[in-house]
Design a protein around this motif. Structure first.
Motif, PDB file in Angstrom:
ATOM      1  N   VAL B  52       0.842  -1.200   0.000  1.00  0.00           N
ATOM      2  CA  VAL B  52       0.000   0.000   0.000  1.00  0.00           C
ATOM      3  C   VAL B  52       0.874   1.245   0.000  1.00  0.00           C
ATOM      4  CG1 VAL B  52      -1.991   1.049   1.074  1.00  0.00           C
ATOM      5  CG2 VAL B  52      -1.572  -1.354   1.389  1.00  0.00           C
ATOM      6  N   ALA B  53       2.012   1.183   0.713  1.00  0.00           N
ATOM      7  CA  ALA B  53       2.903   2.347   0.763  1.00  0.00           C
ATOM      8  C   ALA B  53       3.391   2.706  -0.625  1.00  0.00           C
ATOM      9  CB  ALA B  53       4.083   2.056   1.685  1.00  0.00           C
ATOM     10  N   MET B  54       3.726   1.675  -1.425  1.00  0.00           N
ATOM     11  CA  MET B  54       4.200   1.955  -2.782  1.00  0.00           C
ATOM     12  C   MET B  54       3.100   2.580  -3.622  1.00  0.00           C
ATOM     13  SD  MET B  54       6.615  -1.132  -3.926  1.00  0.00           S
ATOM     14  CE  MET B  54       7.269  -0.345  -5.368  1.00  0.00           C
ATOM     15  N   THR B  55       1.880   2.053  -3.470  1.00  0.00           N
ATOM     16  CA  THR B  55       0.771   2.627  -4.222  1.00  0.00           C
ATOM     17  C   THR B  55       0.558   4.082  -3.825  1.00  0.00           C
ATOM     18  OG1 THR B  55      -0.207   0.446  -4.063  1.00  0.00           O
ATOM     19  CG2 THR B  55      -1.582   2.180  -4.946  1.00  0.00           C
ATOM     20  N   GLU B  56       0.601   4.328  -2.507  1.00  0.00           N
ATOM     21  CA  GLU B  56       0.371   5.692  -2.018  1.00  0.00           C
ATOM     22  C   GLU B  56       1.435   6.644  -2.568  1.00  0.00           C
ATOM     23  OE1 GLU B  56      -2.155   6.536   0.438  1.00  0.00           O
ATOM     24  OE2 GLU B  56      -1.641   8.541  -0.226  1.00  0.00           O
ATOM     25  N   ALA B  57       2.699   6.187  -2.573  1.00  0.00           N
ATOM     26  CA  ALA B  57       3.773   7.058  -3.057  1.00  0.00           C
ATOM     27  C   ALA B  57       3.613   7.331  -4.548  1.00  0.00           C
ATOM     28  CB  ALA B  57       5.129   6.410  -2.776  1.00  0.00           C
ATOM     29  N   ALA B  58       3.323   6.271  -5.314  1.00  0.00           N
ATOM     30  CA  ALA B  58       3.279   6.446  -6.769  1.00  0.00           C
ATOM     31  C   ALA B  58       2.018   7.176  -7.202  1.00  0.00           C
ATOM     32  CB  ALA B  58       3.360   5.081  -7.458  1.00  0.00           C
ATOM     33  N   VAL B  59       0.878   6.783  -6.642  1.00  0.00           N
ATOM     34  CA  VAL B  59      -0.388   7.372  -7.086  1.00  0.00           C
ATOM     35  C   VAL B  59      -0.700   8.640  -6.300  1.00  0.00           C
ATOM     36  CG1 VAL B  59      -2.833   6.978  -7.377  1.00  0.00           C
ATOM     37  CG2 VAL B  59      -1.250   5.139  -7.795  1.00  0.00           C
ATOM     38  N   GLY B  60      -0.638   8.544  -4.960  1.00  0.00           N
ATOM     39  CA  GLY B  60      -1.034   9.684  -4.136  1.00  0.00           C
ATOM     40  C   GLY B  60      -0.101  10.863  -4.274  1.00  0.00           C
ATOM     41  N   ALA B  61       1.197  10.603  -4.062  1.00  0.00           N
ATOM     42  CA  ALA B  61       2.145  11.715  -4.092  1.00  0.00           C
ATOM     43  C   ALA B  61       2.539  12.070  -5.516  1.00  0.00           C
ATOM     44  CB  ALA B  61       3.393  11.364  -3.273  1.00  0.00           C
ATOM     45  N   GLY B  62       2.493  11.098  -6.422  1.00  0.00           N
ATOM     46  CA  GLY B  62       2.961  11.362  -7.781  1.00  0.00           C
ATOM     47  C   GLY B  62       1.864  11.799  -8.727  1.00  0.00           C
TER      48      GLY B  62
END
Lengths: 253, 80
Positions: B52-62
């Motif tokens: 989930v952290a990777m998804t959050e970084a790529a989608v949420g922050a990116g």
């Protein structure tokens, strides 16, 4: 008056939410519902049953494969909804250039970011994006292909790939990057996740009798991994294409 | 130590969430929202959910931040 109403409403809504949070079992409690039903079996037998060392991927693509297929279709539908909202000119692209130039008589009001006159890109940003592109691509491919072993997977890798595509579009302009996502191939790439899921699902149905069924025999471990990798690649390409097209669609006149 | 880190991240989450709501400059709000996603990503990772952290970084922050920025670029920067 209005602000007080909003504050009161927020407080009223927050009370049941906080009560619900307080009623949740403590973090790491062995008796909590999430630990008592299926997850024990997932943790004990997930690796040999689902064929993925990363249990999250095992659950997503095997145990709960149908849910993930539904999610993928939801994302694809969201893209179509975004298209429906964002397409203002049916014949977008080349012929829309002069009309916007005519619509924008005063130049000093807003720096429009269309492909005719791109705003100057800082050389630092340009250099960094160009420098990082191969590494980002490699990382994205790694994340996609290793989704069944390490954290990550098609969706995460696809988001990285899509972000890289967007960064390249900003730096190089749409025309140069378009070769990566040709107009004729774009619809197929946007649907890649759905196609991969349906293809693997039908293969599973033909071999095991269940849609998205994976061969359970222990000697067919590689086949299961291959099926997962195909789905992951589909999700990755599809996700990247969907993110990229939403961006291009927003940028287009 | 671990709990302190969690509490710090949660406090920062609340601060950034309020800041997003209060900021009138939409560009600043989008950037703050990106940092909110970063906090969320650290929190996911710290709570043992690296996927989930990777998804959050790529989608949420990116990606969402970029889409917000494009939307702001095509509309107006100030909240009315």
């Amino acid at each position: 008056m209005k602000k007080a109403l909003v504050a009161a409403l927020l407080i009223i809504i927050s009370i049941p939410m906080l009560i619900a949070v307080a009623a949740m079992p403590p973090h790491g409690d062995a008796d909590s519902p999430v630990h008592t039903h299926v997850s024990a079996r997932y943790i004990e037998h997930g690796e040999e049953e689902a064929g993925a060392e990363n249990l999250v991927t095992g659950v997503l693509l095997n145990y709960r494969g149908l849910d993930t297929a539904g999610e993928v279709i939801v994302i694809f539908t969201a893209l179509m909804a975004a298209f429906a909202v964002l397409i203002t000119h049916p014949g977008r692209g080349e012929e829309s250039g002069p009309t916007t130039a005519a619509l924008d008589p005063e130049p000093g009001t807003e720096p429009e970011s269309d492909s005719k006159a791109p705003p100057p890109i800082s050389p630092v940003v340009s250099f960094m994006v160009r420098l990082l592109t191969p590494f980002t691509t490699l990382f994205a491919i790694y994340v996609i292909l290793n989704g069944h072993v390490t954290p990550g997977g098609g969706f995460q890798g696809g988001a990285i790939l899509g972000g890289m595509f967007i960064a390249l579009t900003i730096v190089l302009g749409e025309d140069k990057v378009r070769t990566l996502l040709p107009r004729r191939a774009a619809p197929w790439m946007q649907g890649a996740a759905v196609f991969a899921f349906v293809a693997i699902g039908v293969i599973g149905a033909a071999t095991t009798g269940y849609f998205l069924g994976y061969p359970t025999d222990a000697s067919l471990h590689l086949v299961r991994e291959l099926m997962m990798v195909v789905i992951e690649i589909g999700i990755g390409l599809g996700g990247a294409a969907i993110f990229a097209t939403i961006f291009l669609q927003m940028e287009a006149e | 130590m671990s709990l302190t880190f969690d509490i710090l991240l949660l406090l920062l989450l609340i601060v950034t969430a309020l800041a997003v709501a209060w900021t009138k400059d939409l560009l600043a709000a989008a950037i703050i929202f990106s940092s909110y996603s970063l906090m969320m990503c650290l929190l996911w990772q710290h709570r043992g959910a690296p996927d989930v952290a990777m998804t959050e970084a790529a989608v949420g922050a990116g990606i969402t931040t970029v889409l917000f920025l494009v939307a702001i670029g095509r509309t107006t920067r100030r909240e009315k």
